[in-house]
Scaffold this active site. Structure first.
Site, PDB file in Angstrom:
ATOM      1  N   ARG A 106       0.874  -1.187   0.000  1.00 46.38           N
ATOM      2  CA  ARG A 106       0.000   0.000   0.000  1.00 46.38           C
ATOM      3  C   ARG A 106       0.906   1.229   0.000  1.00 46.38           C
ATOM      4  O   ARG A 106       1.274   1.738   1.058  1.00 46.38           O
ATOM      5  CB  ARG A 106      -0.932   0.033   1.223  1.00 46.38           C
ATOM      6  CG  ARG A 106      -1.979  -1.048   1.318  1.00 46.38           C
ATOM      7  CD  ARG A 106      -2.983  -1.096   0.181  1.00 46.38           C
ATOM      8  NE  ARG A 106      -3.742   0.117  -0.046  1.00 46.38           N
ATOM      9  CZ  ARG A 106      -4.875   0.450   0.593  1.00 46.38           C
ATOM     10  NH1 ARG A 106      -5.352  -0.340   1.529  1.00 46.38           N
ATOM     11  NH2 ARG A 106      -5.517   1.546   0.276  1.00 46.38           N
TER      12      ARG A 106
ATOM     13  N   ASP B  64      -3.992   8.906   5.861  1.00 44.33           N
ATOM     14  CA  ASP B  64      -2.983   7.904   5.533  1.00 44.33           C
ATOM     15  C   ASP B  64      -1.611   8.520   5.346  1.00 44.33           C
ATOM     16  O   ASP B  64      -0.599   7.856   5.522  1.00 44.33           O
ATOM     17  CB  ASP B  64      -3.392   7.135   4.279  1.00 44.33           C
ATOM     18  CG  ASP B  64      -4.483   6.139   4.575  1.00 44.33           C
ATOM     19  OD1 ASP B  64      -4.159   4.948   4.747  1.00 44.33           O
ATOM     20  OD2 ASP B  64      -5.657   6.532   4.669  1.00 44.33           O
TER      21      ASP B  64
END
Length: 363
Positions: free
Chosen positions: A107, A251
């Site tokens: 990710r 994030d």
């Protein structure tokens, strides 16, 4: 919650396991003998299934397939994944680097993943016993993440008025963190535990429906009133006076305060600005990337078009149609009312305060 009391054989990880058990946290990941266990978040809320992870490759696949997700939980997965790397090849540090590179790519927008991996591998390189050092560093990362969740939650209470309706997007809760509340839900949970009468509006978050499947489920477990809405409703609800404050996770933050969060966050921030509604992000120092001067420098993960064209593996449109799925978008810092962190609520200008947040641990 863990269901197996098997020992890992490493005191630091055993203590982490006992801590998870004793606090009855809603933990997404924990160590166990010969590996790591995660809750498969793609099956929630109707099925709770545990996956046993034995290798870093299996951890990377679980992260990439969204079986474990959320910036805090991904960081914990990176820390424990790095421990698995060291344990598999304790005498081959060159292999650590290659295996860590593959894990980091699972990710790419989630900066906590890379930072956690590097932290554990660096500890192993400087430890007298590489496996013990990796285990200790991994356990310390998870415990630190949990402590930060509790602390930023306490600081965030001040931005939530008593009686407020709080809108959040995607899922930034316990299963996206280390077990208390992740980012946004740490603030919401702490406000509720402080006795404030609050209600939460959760956007469903297509295409994985994290808001619908996980956020409202977590809130229901905590007894916090919640209402589910579709992703396109936030502007109309604000226009109707039904939202008092917005709190989302993150994030990655650029050093100027620009925010990368689940795609759709930017639209919520724009609507909040139009209707003079406070909009906050909750984050920790592990989400601040000083290498990114602004949001333009943050890499945005594009996921497969099939994830938009299907729902629960069934097509929702005609064949031959193209689709796009940028997993994140960038919310400019000027749209933020503040950044809730483990060191308090930061106000603009953000750059000097974010640099102080990550010092000396990260500079």
């Amino acid at each position: 919650m863990p269901t197996d009391d098997s020992s890992t054989g490493f005191p630091s990880l055993d203590a982490l396991y006992d801590s998870i058990e004793s606090q009855r946290l809603m933990a997404p990941i924990w160590p166990r003998a010969d590996g790591v266990v995660i809750i498969d978040q793609t099956l929630l809320p109707f099925t709770r299934e545990e996956l046993f992870i034995r290798t870093a490759d299996e951890m990377a696949t679980a992260i990439r397939d969204m079986r474990i997700r959320g910036s805090g939980a991904i960081g914990c997965a990176g820390a424990l994944g790095a421990y698995l790397i060291v344990r598999a090849t304790p005498d081959d540090a060159a292999t650590w680097t290659a295996d860590a590179g593959a894990l980091k790519k699972a990710r790419p927008t989630a900066v906590a993943l890379s930072l956690a991996i590097d932290e554990v591998l660096d500890a192993a390189r400087h430890g007298s016993s590489v496996v013990d050092a990796a285990a200790e560093a991994a356990a310390a990362f998870v415990q630190r993440q949990l402590d930060m969740e509790r602390t930023l939650g306490r600081y965030g209470v001040e931005v939530i008025p008593d009686g407020a309706t709080v809108l959040t997007h995607c899922h930034s809760g316990a299963l996206a963190g280390a077990g208390y509340g992740g980012r946004a839900l740490s603030v919401i949970r702490a406000a509720f535990e402080a006795g404030k009468q609050i209600r939460v509006i959760s956007q469903e978050t297509r295409p994985y429906l994290q808001g619908a499947r996980i956020t409202v489920w977590e809130l229901s477990q905590l007894g916090i009133p919640a209402t589910l809405v579709t992703d396109g409703m936030s502007g109309a609800l604000m226009q109707a006076g039904r939202v008092d404050v917005c709190v989302v996770g993150s994030d990655r933050l650029a050093i100027n305060g620009d925010l990368a969060n689940k795609v759709g966050t930017y639209l919520v921030a724009l609507a909040a600005r139009e209707h003079h509604i406070p909009f906050y992000t909750a984050t920790t120092r592990y989400n601040v990337d000083q290498a990114c001067a602004s949001g333009a420098d943050i890499p945005i993960e594009f996921r497969p078009a099939s994830e938009v064209l299907t729902l629960q593996n069934r097509p929702i449109t005609i064949e031959g149609i193209d689709a796009l799925y940028p997993a994140f978008d960038i919310t400019p810092a000027h749209l933020l009312s503040g950044i809730i962190t483990e060191q308090g609520v930061l106000n603009a200008p953000y750059e000097p305060k974010l640099r102080q947040l990550i010092t000396p641990e990260r500079q």
